[in-house]
Write a protein that holds these residues in place. Sequence first.
Motif, PDB file in Angstrom:
ATOM      1  N   ILE A 192     -13.618  -2.158  44.265  1.00  3.96           N
ATOM      2  CA  ILE A 192     -14.644  -3.038  43.687  1.00  3.96           C
ATOM      3  C   ILE A 192     -14.079  -3.798  42.489  1.00  3.96           C
ATOM      4  O   ILE A 192     -14.271  -5.010  42.354  1.00  3.96           O
ATOM      5  CB  ILE A 192     -15.901  -2.235  43.313  1.00  3.96           C
ATOM      6  N   VAL A 193     -13.369  -3.099  41.611  1.00  6.98           N
ATOM      7  CA  VAL A 193     -12.773  -3.748  40.436  1.00  6.98           C
ATOM      8  C   VAL A 193     -11.735  -4.777  40.869  1.00  6.98           C
ATOM      9  O   VAL A 193     -11.667  -5.882  40.303  1.00  6.98           O
ATOM     10  CB  VAL A 193     -12.143  -2.694  39.491  1.00  6.98           C
ATOM     11  N   LEU A 194     -10.954  -4.470  41.895  1.00  7.19           N
ATOM     12  CA  LEU A 194      -9.956  -5.417  42.393  1.00  7.19           C
ATOM     13  C   LEU A 194     -10.619  -6.682  42.919  1.00  7.19           C
ATOM     14  O   LEU A 194     -10.213  -7.792  42.574  1.00  7.19           O
ATOM     15  CB  LEU A 194      -9.113  -4.776  43.497  1.00  7.19           C
ATOM     16  N   VAL A 195     -11.657  -6.522  43.733  1.00  5.37           N
ATOM     17  CA  VAL A 195     -12.353  -7.687  44.292  1.00  5.37           C
ATOM     18  C   VAL A 195     -12.991  -8.510  43.177  1.00  5.37           C
ATOM     19  O   VAL A 195     -12.872  -9.738  43.155  1.00  5.37           O
ATOM     20  CB  VAL A 195     -13.396  -7.251  45.347  1.00  5.37           C
ATOM     21  N   LEU A 196     -13.645  -7.844  42.229  1.00  2.77           N
ATOM     22  CA  LEU A 196     -14.249  -8.578  41.111  1.00  2.77           C
ATOM     23  C   LEU A 196     -13.195  -9.305  40.284  1.00  2.77           C
ATOM     24  O   LEU A 196     -13.404 -10.439  39.853  1.00  2.77           O
ATOM     25  CB  LEU A 196     -15.058  -7.633  40.227  1.00  2.77           C
ATOM     26  N   GLY A 197     -12.062  -8.670  40.066  1.00  2.00           N
ATOM     27  CA  GLY A 197     -10.981  -9.311  39.318  1.00  2.00           C
ATOM     28  C   GLY A 197     -10.441 -10.529  40.040  1.00  2.00           C
ATOM     29  O   GLY A 197     -10.178 -11.567  39.420  1.00  2.00           O
ATOM     30  N   LEU A 198     -10.295 -10.429  41.353  1.00  2.19           N
ATOM     31  CA  LEU A 198      -9.804 -11.574  42.117  1.00  2.19           C
ATOM     32  C   LEU A 198     -10.823 -12.704  42.148  1.00  2.19           C
ATOM     33  O   LEU A 198     -10.455 -13.879  42.054  1.00  2.19           O
ATOM     34  CB  LEU A 198      -9.449 -11.135  43.542  1.00  2.19           C
ATOM     35  N   VAL A 199     -12.096 -12.363  42.261  1.00  2.00           N
ATOM     36  CA  VAL A 199     -13.146 -13.389  42.245  1.00  2.00           C
ATOM     37  C   VAL A 199     -13.185 -14.078  40.886  1.00  2.00           C
ATOM     38  O   VAL A 199     -13.263 -15.310  40.809  1.00  2.00           O
ATOM     39  CB  VAL A 199     -14.518 -12.777  42.598  1.00  2.00           C
ATOM     40  N   MET A 200     -13.115 -13.316  39.822  1.00  2.00           N
ATOM     41  CA  MET A 200     -13.134 -13.902  38.484  1.00  2.00           C
ATOM     42  C   MET A 200     -11.910 -14.790  38.256  1.00  2.00           C
ATOM     43  O   MET A 200     -12.004 -15.846  37.638  1.00  2.00           O
ATOM     44  CB  MET A 200     -13.208 -12.807  37.424  1.00  2.00           C
ATOM     45  N   ARG A 201     -10.764 -14.352  38.757  1.00  2.00           N
ATOM     46  CA  ARG A 201      -9.548 -15.154  38.609  1.00  2.00           C
ATOM     47  C   ARG A 201      -9.678 -16.477  39.369  1.00  2.00           C
ATOM     48  O   ARG A 201      -9.296 -17.527  38.875  1.00  2.00           O
ATOM     49  CB  ARG A 201      -8.348 -14.369  39.132  1.00  2.00           C
ATOM     50  N   ARG A 202     -10.246 -16.403  40.543  1.00  2.00           N
ATOM     51  CA  ARG A 202     -10.408 -17.624  41.345  1.00  2.00           C
ATOM     52  C   ARG A 202     -11.408 -18.577  40.688  1.00  2.00           C
ATOM     53  O   ARG A 202     -11.194 -19.773  40.683  1.00  2.00           O
ATOM     54  CB  ARG A 202     -10.873 -17.261  42.750  1.00  2.00           C
ATOM     55  N   GLN A 203     -12.496 -18.032  40.163  1.00  2.00           N
ATOM     56  CA  GLN A 203     -13.477 -18.889  39.502  1.00  2.00           C
ATOM     57  C   GLN A 203     -12.903 -19.493  38.226  1.00  2.00           C
ATOM     58  O   GLN A 203     -13.223 -20.613  37.876  1.00  2.00           O
ATOM     59  CB  GLN A 203     -14.743 -18.102  39.183  1.00  2.00           C
ATOM     60  N   GLY A 204     -12.076 -18.766  37.536  1.00  2.00           N
ATOM     61  CA  GLY A 204     -11.463 -19.275  36.310  1.00  2.00           C
ATOM     62  C   GLY A 204     -10.477 -20.388  36.585  1.00  2.00           C
ATOM     63  O   GLY A 204     -10.314 -21.311  35.787  1.00  2.00           O
ATOM     64  N   ARG A 205      -9.830 -20.332  37.740  1.00  2.00           N
ATOM     65  CA  ARG A 205      -8.849 -21.353  38.076  1.00  2.00           C
ATOM     66  C   ARG A 205      -9.517 -22.643  38.550  1.00  2.00           C
ATOM     67  O   ARG A 205      -9.080 -23.732  38.242  1.00  2.00           O
ATOM     68  CB  ARG A 205      -7.931 -20.833  39.187  1.00  2.00           C
ATOM     69  N   ASN A 206     -10.614 -22.503  39.305  1.00  2.00           N
ATOM     70  CA  ASN A 206     -11.295 -23.682  39.835  1.00  2.00           C
ATOM     71  C   ASN A 206     -12.796 -23.491  39.684  1.00  2.00           C
ATOM     72  O   ASN A 206     -13.479 -23.065  40.611  1.00  2.00           O
ATOM     73  CB  ASN A 206     -10.923 -23.884  41.313  1.00  2.00           C
ATOM     74  N   PRO A 207     -13.354 -23.775  38.510  1.00  2.00           N
ATOM     75  CA  PRO A 207     -14.767 -23.517  38.233  1.00  2.00           C
ATOM     76  C   PRO A 207     -15.721 -24.327  39.099  1.00  2.00           C
ATOM     77  O   PRO A 207     -16.883 -23.999  39.201  1.00  2.00           O
ATOM     78  CB  PRO A 207     -14.951 -23.897  36.768  1.00  2.00           C
ATOM     79  N   ALA A 208     -15.280 -25.397  39.746  1.00  2.00           N
ATOM     80  CA  ALA A 208     -16.174 -26.237  40.538  1.00  2.00           C
ATOM     81  C   ALA A 208     -16.636 -25.519  41.799  1.00  2.00           C
ATOM     82  O   ALA A 208     -17.645 -25.867  42.374  1.00  2.00           O
ATOM     83  CB  ALA A 208     -15.487 -27.543  40.900  1.00  2.00           C
ATOM     84  N   GLN A 209     -15.922 -24.512  42.259  1.00  2.00           N
ATOM     85  CA  GLN A 209     -16.297 -23.837  43.504  1.00  2.00           C
ATOM     86  C   GLN A 209     -17.253 -22.726  43.287  1.00  2.00           C
ATOM     87  O   GLN A 209     -17.329 -21.928  42.533  1.00  2.00           O
ATOM     88  CB  GLN A 209     -15.044 -23.300  44.207  1.00  2.00           C
TER      89      GLN A 209
END
Length: 112
Positions: A95-112
């Motif tokens: 769960i922490v891994l998935v949340l970390g990856l989601v947060m990283r992706r949102q931080g890189r491209n906030p428009a999505q």
Amino acid sequence: MIAAAQTPRRRRGFAALMSVLLVVIILFATAPLLSVLLSSWIAAANDCVLNEGGVHPCVIAGVDHGETLAIMFVAGWFMFFTVPAGAAALAVWLIVLVLGLVMRRQGRNPAQ
């Protein structure tokens, strides 16, 4: 510019932390099994009797290791605790891994 320089460092830190935690969880969950396998292998290699029934003499290089091998063998019963606890810890880790990856992706491209 400073924030951009720190971002790869944070990503490496997260990946390293998650990798170390995964190894710790797996070792914790499998430690009793490894103890049983190691004690069984040592006893078999030295033609010793090993079971839960009691301590049997096992002389290796002139020293009796029967009690140590018996303790290592019986420690396998800890699997009733470590395997479920390891599975729960692995679920939390995932769960922490998935949340970390989601947060990283949102931080890189906030428009999505």
